[in-house]
Design an enzyme around this catalytic site. Sequence first.
Site, short mmCIF file in Angstrom:
data_model
loop_
_atom_site.label_atom_id
_atom_site.label_comp_id
_atom_site.label_asym_id
_atom_site.label_seq_id
_atom_site.Cartn_x
_atom_site.Cartn_y
_atom_site.Cartn_z
N ASP A 178 0.85 -1.19 0.00
CA ASP A 178 0.00 0.00 0.00
C ASP A 178 0.89 1.25 0.00
O ASP A 178 1.89 1.30 0.72
CB ASP A 178 -0.89 -0.02 1.25
CG ASP A 178 -2.01 0.98 1.18
OD1 ASP A 178 -3.10 0.61 0.75
OD2 ASP A 178 -1.79 2.15 1.57
N ASN A 186 -3.59 12.97 -2.34
CA ASN A 186 -4.75 13.41 -3.12
C ASN A 186 -5.35 14.70 -2.56
O ASN A 186 -5.68 15.63 -3.31
CB ASN A 186 -5.82 12.31 -3.13
CG ASN A 186 -5.61 11.32 -4.26
OD1 ASN A 186 -5.03 11.65 -5.29
ND2 ASN A 186 -6.09 10.11 -4.08
N HIS A 191 -6.02 15.12 -7.28
CA HIS A 191 -6.12 13.76 -7.81
C HIS A 191 -5.19 13.53 -9.01
O HIS A 191 -4.79 12.39 -9.26
CB HIS A 191 -7.56 13.45 -8.19
CG HIS A 191 -8.46 13.30 -7.00
ND1 HIS A 191 -8.52 12.13 -6.26
CD2 HIS A 191 -9.33 14.16 -6.40
CE1 HIS A 191 -9.38 12.27 -5.27
NE2 HIS A 191 -9.89 13.49 -5.33
N ASP A 195 -2.83 10.39 -9.40
CA ASP A 195 -2.78 9.53 -10.59
C ASP A 195 -1.35 9.38 -11.11
O ASP A 195 -0.94 8.31 -11.56
CB ASP A 195 -3.67 10.10 -11.70
CG ASP A 195 -5.15 9.91 -11.40
OD1 ASP A 195 -5.48 9.14 -10.47
OD2 ASP A 195 -5.98 10.52 -12.10
N GLU A 221 -4.94 2.45 -3.98
CA GLU A 221 -3.48 2.55 -3.92
C GLU A 221 -2.84 1.24 -3.46
O GLU A 221 -1.68 1.22 -3.03
CB GLU A 221 -3.08 3.69 -2.96
CG GLU A 221 -3.35 3.46 -1.50
CD GLU A 221 -4.76 3.82 -1.07
OE1 GLU A 221 -4.97 4.02 0.14
OE2 GLU A 221 -5.67 3.89 -1.94
#
Length: 299
Positions: A178, A186, A191, A195, A221
């Site tokens: 993770d 974010n 965002h 990404d 994630e």
Amino acid sequence: MNFKIHDKLVHEVESPKGLLYRMIIIYACCITALLTVLALVIGDTSKLNFYFFINTCTVAVMTWFIRKSFNIHSREAHLLVFRISLFFLLNSSLASMAGGMNLIDRDTASLIAAILYVPAMLMIIYSFRKFINYVNHNYKSAVNLSLTDELTGLPNRRHLNIKLREIENRLATICIADIDHFKRINDTYGHDAGDRVLRNTGLILSNLANDNVFISRSGGEEFAIVIIDHASAEGIVRKIKESVSYDCNGTFKISFSIGVAIKQKHESSSSTITAADDALYQAKRSGRDRIIYSSRFNN
């Protein structure tokens, strides 16, 4: 949302393809009608026998087949070759019909039909082989798309489930990894930044995957790593963690928390996934940016 896709390529009479297939239909109908009228004018209605009706049915089927071929969404050259071969077969049937009605000499009609039939079959064989390659290529592309995560380019959860079924009776190391503090990235940087982190992480992980190391994005994630029958699993997990730890343009640091569980041959993949997930939870509780092995590892 339900998207309805029409099965027809041609929707309007004015379109070039629409005019083309209509011309073929008109051509077949006119030639068939002309042959019938000539047989009636000559005056021997006995020529309109069973053989005539068989050929009429053949012409109708070939015309319908040509019409249906225009429903295929493709600009491949082999499709044009296929349509031409069908047109040759249509004319071969018309020549055979004319011979059967004694409008032309039967031997001449048979010769014309054969001359048209042979190249038609060769073109059908050629186009069929090309069509098989075309279908296989597109089928493979569709399968790959269905098993690939669009953002990272890694295998997706569906592909992971397939891999887990494959290793049910094999020794493997399963990791759940993770990205640390991804929500904060974010929320703070947007965002788009999140990404970019996922794409960069996917690129790094894809370079570490091989026949024995399967890496997928299992959601959000989170990533799943399956190391199959590999004695140096610890070194691989460590290398993965070190590779993913990097600074993102000097703005923030990316790190991985990883939970690891060893799957024995008699153990199920699902139970090992659960153990790896629990180990990941322990890694997060312990401060993140670390590797935690499940208690199975010490058994």
